[in-house]
Structure formats: C-alpha cells, structure tokens
Design a protein around this motif. Structure first.
Motif, short mmCIF file in Angstrom:
data_model
loop_
_atom_site.label_atom_id
_atom_site.label_comp_id
_atom_site.label_asym_id
_atom_site.label_seq_id
_atom_site.Cartn_x
_atom_site.Cartn_y
_atom_site.Cartn_z
N VAL A 95 59.90 -0.52 44.16
CA VAL A 95 58.77 -1.44 44.25
C VAL A 95 57.52 -0.72 44.72
N ASN A 96 57.68 0.15 45.71
CA ASN A 96 56.53 0.85 46.29
C ASN A 96 55.83 1.71 45.25
N VAL A 97 56.58 2.56 44.55
CA VAL A 97 55.94 3.48 43.61
C VAL A 97 55.43 2.76 42.37
N ALA A 98 56.19 1.76 41.88
CA ALA A 98 55.74 1.03 40.69
C ALA A 98 54.53 0.17 41.01
N GLY A 99 54.55 -0.53 42.15
CA GLY A 99 53.42 -1.36 42.54
C GLY A 99 52.18 -0.55 42.82
N SER A 100 52.33 0.61 43.47
CA SER A 100 51.18 1.46 43.76
C SER A 100 50.57 2.01 42.47
N ALA A 101 51.43 2.42 41.53
CA ALA A 101 50.93 2.92 40.26
C ALA A 101 50.15 1.85 39.51
N ALA A 102 50.70 0.62 39.50
CA ALA A 102 49.99 -0.48 38.82
C ALA A 102 48.67 -0.77 39.52
N GLY A 103 48.66 -0.75 40.85
CA GLY A 103 47.44 -1.04 41.59
C GLY A 103 46.38 0.03 41.44
N ASN A 104 46.79 1.27 41.08
CA ASN A 104 45.84 2.37 40.94
C ASN A 104 45.21 2.45 39.56
N LEU A 105 45.57 1.52 38.68
CA LEU A 105 45.04 1.57 37.33
C LEU A 105 43.74 0.81 37.17
N LEU A 106 43.46 -0.13 38.09
CA LEU A 106 42.25 -0.96 37.98
C LEU A 106 41.54 -1.02 39.32
N PRO A 107 40.19 -1.14 39.30
CA PRO A 107 39.49 -1.40 40.56
C PRO A 107 39.91 -2.75 41.11
N GLY A 108 40.16 -2.80 42.43
CA GLY A 108 40.69 -4.02 43.00
C GLY A 108 42.05 -4.33 42.44
N GLY A 109 42.82 -3.27 42.13
CA GLY A 109 44.08 -3.45 41.43
C GLY A 109 45.21 -3.95 42.29
N GLY A 110 44.92 -4.41 43.51
CA GLY A 110 45.97 -4.96 44.35
C GLY A 110 46.67 -6.13 43.69
N ALA A 111 45.93 -6.91 42.88
CA ALA A 111 46.54 -8.04 42.19
C ALA A 111 47.58 -7.57 41.17
N MET A 112 47.29 -6.49 40.48
CA MET A 112 48.25 -5.93 39.53
C MET A 112 49.49 -5.43 40.25
N GLY A 113 49.26 -4.74 41.38
CA GLY A 113 50.38 -4.25 42.16
C GLY A 113 51.24 -5.39 42.67
N ALA A 114 50.58 -6.47 43.14
CA ALA A 114 51.32 -7.63 43.63
C ALA A 114 52.10 -8.30 42.51
N ALA A 115 51.51 -8.37 41.31
CA ALA A 115 52.20 -8.97 40.17
C ALA A 115 53.44 -8.16 39.79
N ALA A 116 53.30 -6.83 39.78
CA ALA A 116 54.45 -5.98 39.48
C ALA A 116 55.53 -6.14 40.53
N THR A 117 55.12 -6.19 41.79
CA THR A 117 56.07 -6.37 42.89
C THR A 117 56.79 -7.71 42.77
N TYR A 118 56.03 -8.77 42.48
CA TYR A 118 56.62 -10.10 42.34
C TYR A 118 57.67 -10.12 41.23
#
Length: 357
Positions: A95-118
């Motif tokens: 979850v950590n590495v996949a969520g971080s990678a998703a969050g690093n793809l977009l500015p304010g990408g915390g939402a993407m990271g949270a979606a991947a984590t969810y």
C-alpha cells in the motif's frame, strides 16, 4: 464503491479525463522547470558541475543508500498497521509504495494515493468505515510529523549554538504554528464531544449539500458521521499510537540518515545540526501540493537552506538530486512492483473479512 448503504448515482460528477491529463502535464512540467532551472539557480551552480559530483559515487554507496531507503519504507508500515488493525506488514508495504507512486503522478496527488490505498484495502476485505478511519489517522500522524521536524530543527540548532538564517527560522515558525493548530484541533475533537459536534455541524453546512446530492439514498448528516468517526478515531489512537509513532520516527530517522549520507557522498561537510535543519525544511515542503510530491519546490527550498548554512554549491545540489532519486524517482518502479504483487495476490486475502460497512 458503496458504503453505509449508499450507492453512487449518475449525478456524481467526476473530473473529465482531459482535466486530469492537463493537471499531470502542468504539474510535471512545473516540477521539471523547478528542478532544471530552479535547483542550480538557488544553489548557484550548474548541471555540469552537479553531474561531476554524482559521477564520484561508487556501487557500494548506491547499494547502501538503497538499503536505507527500503528500511525507511518498512518502518512506515508500522504506522499503517497501527492505524488499521488486521493489516499485515507486507500488505502495508504494498500500500505504501503503490499509494506513494500514485500520489507522485499529479500535483496535489494525495487524492490519487488515497484512492489507490482504498481500493487495495477493500480488496482485502476491510470495511469502508475502518479504511476511512485509517486514512484520517495516518494522514494526521504524517502531517504532524512533518510539522514537528522544523521545530526540532530549530531546537537542535539552538542547543548546538549554530547560526540560523532568518528564512529558516520563519519557515520553522510557520510549520510549528500550523502543526500546533492541527494537533490542538485533533486532540480536542477526540476529547470533547462538544468540539466534535461543532466540527460536524460546520462541515455539514459546507459539504453537506454536496454529500446529499451525491448520495441517492438518505443517510446520516455529516455531523452524525463526525460523531461516529470520533469514537472510531479515539479507539484507533488508543490502541495504535505507539506503533504509529514508532513508524513515523523510524521513517523520518532513516530518511534523515539517507539525506546525510547522500550529501556526504557528494562532498558536503556540515554539522549534523545543519543537516537536520535542512532535512526538516525539505520534509515540510513535500506537503506543498503545487507539483507532484512537492518535487522542485522541496529541492529549491533545501538548496537555499544548505547554501545558507555554508555548504559548497555544486556538492549540495548533487546531494539533493541524489536524495530525490531515492525518495521520489525510485518510488515509481517500486510502486508499479507493489501494485503488480497486489494484483497477483489479492485473491489470497479475499473473503477473510466482511467487506460491508
């Protein structure tokens, strides 16, 4: 995904694909501009001098730094397992590495990271209620850790009797105020039913109409949801705060060691107090959502701090680039690997927990 008896209706609006693509292009472009132009500008050096420093690294240096990075990521799994009872450390690492990678793809990408984590949590059978609690608690722990670092940095400098540039003091002061405000609100919401109710009603006035538009079936108001969430957060904090705190300390501790060794490997010789202050500023700036993962902004701010402390310009910029490679660039292939492992093994955990909430 539905939870609490609600289903997604056709009235729910999602951002069009072109807007997401535009955000990605603009964010990555800004990050690249800040790195290509901003880093050498603020470090008062050139890319040719920077690469000359990086070419001095040995394979032993490279592998040792990689081991430190992986150890830091493993430490953070304790924060995730503490926030979500029943989660294993291998799952938390995925979850950590996949969520971080998703969050690093977009500015304010915390939402993407949270979606991947969810999505990963739900595939393993965790309920939406437990997942939302975990996301909030681990997020607050993360932000509080980043806000606390500048305060510790100032304290270390003062105790060591080291000079402190005014900009560093101002940045740490802002971080301290924001962190203290967030901590005060978080503790008050858990400890006081009145504060929780007030928070819930305030949120209900602001986002309640939007929530009711999205939800086709009637449900609890936001104030009732906050009251329920308060009880669940209190339980998670009571049972998992030791694990979560240990995870954050270990994560930032090994990242600090990685930061110091990256800079030492490129020829930067400062006191550990100065290194810690610069590291603290950089970790605080990662919360800036203008670029993916704060890339560019973080490097420029860290360069200003290091040069202000007296670091040699080209070695400082090279060390910052090396640290960024380990903490941002390598997270992308690691995230892809974590996502692949999740996809291949998710059926192994399906059905072990009720997926309803």
């Amino acid at each position: 995904m539905a939870s609490g008896g609600a289903t997604e209706g056709p009235t729910q609006r999602r951002p069009p694909p072109w807007r997401t693509l535009l955000q990605a292009v603009v964010g990555i472009g800004l990050a690249a501009a800040l790195l290509v132009w901003g880093l050498p500008h603020f470090a008062e050096t050139t890319w040719s001098a920077l690469w000359a420093q990086l070419r001095l690294l040995s394979w032993a240096d490279t592998l040792g730094l990689l081991a430190l990075m992986l150890t830091a990521l493993w430490c953070y799994t304790f924060t995730l397992t503490g926030s979500l009872p029943g989660l294993s450390h291998p799952q938390a690492l995925m979850v950590n590495v996949a969520g971080s990678a998703a969050g690093n793809l977009l500015p304010g990408g915390g939402a993407m990271g949270a979606a991947a984590t969810y999505g990963m949590y739900r595939s393993w059978g965790f309920t939406a209620r437990d997942i939302s609690t975990s996301l909030i608690v681990s997020g607050v722990w993360n932000v509080l850790g980043r806000m606390a670092l500048p305060v510790l940095g100032i304290s270390v400098l003062l105790l060591a009797g080291e000079p402190m540039p005014p900009g560093v003091a101002r940045g740490a002061g802002v971080g301290a105020l924001v962190g203290l405000g967030l901590l005060a609100w978080f503790v008050a919401t858990i400890a006081s039913e009145r504060v929780a109710t007030t928070t819930g009603r305030s949120l209900d006035r602001v986002i309640g109409p939007l929530v009711r538009r999205i939800r086709r079936s009637p449900g609890q108001g936001v104030d009732a949801l906050v009251a329920d969430l308060r009880a669940r957060i209190g339980h998670v904090v009571e049972t998992g705060w030791v694990s979560m705190t240990f995870g954050m300390i270990g994560f930032f501790g090994f990242q600090y060691a990685l930061f110091v060794l990256c800079l030492r490997a490129t020829g930067v010789h400062l006191s550990l107090a100065h290194f810690f202050a610069a590291f603290a500023i950089g970790r605080l700036l990662t919360a800036v959502g203008v670029t993916p993962g704060g890339v560019g902004v973080t490097e420029a701010g860290t360069a200003i701090a290091l040069v202000g402390f007296g670091a040699a310009h080209a070695p400082a910029a090279a060390g910052i680039v090396l640290f960024t490679i380990y903490t941002h660039l390598l997270e992308l292939p690691l995230g892809a690997l974590g996502g692949l492992v999740w996809w291949l093994t998710k059926g192994r955990y399906a059905g072990r927990r009720p997926a309803t909430s």
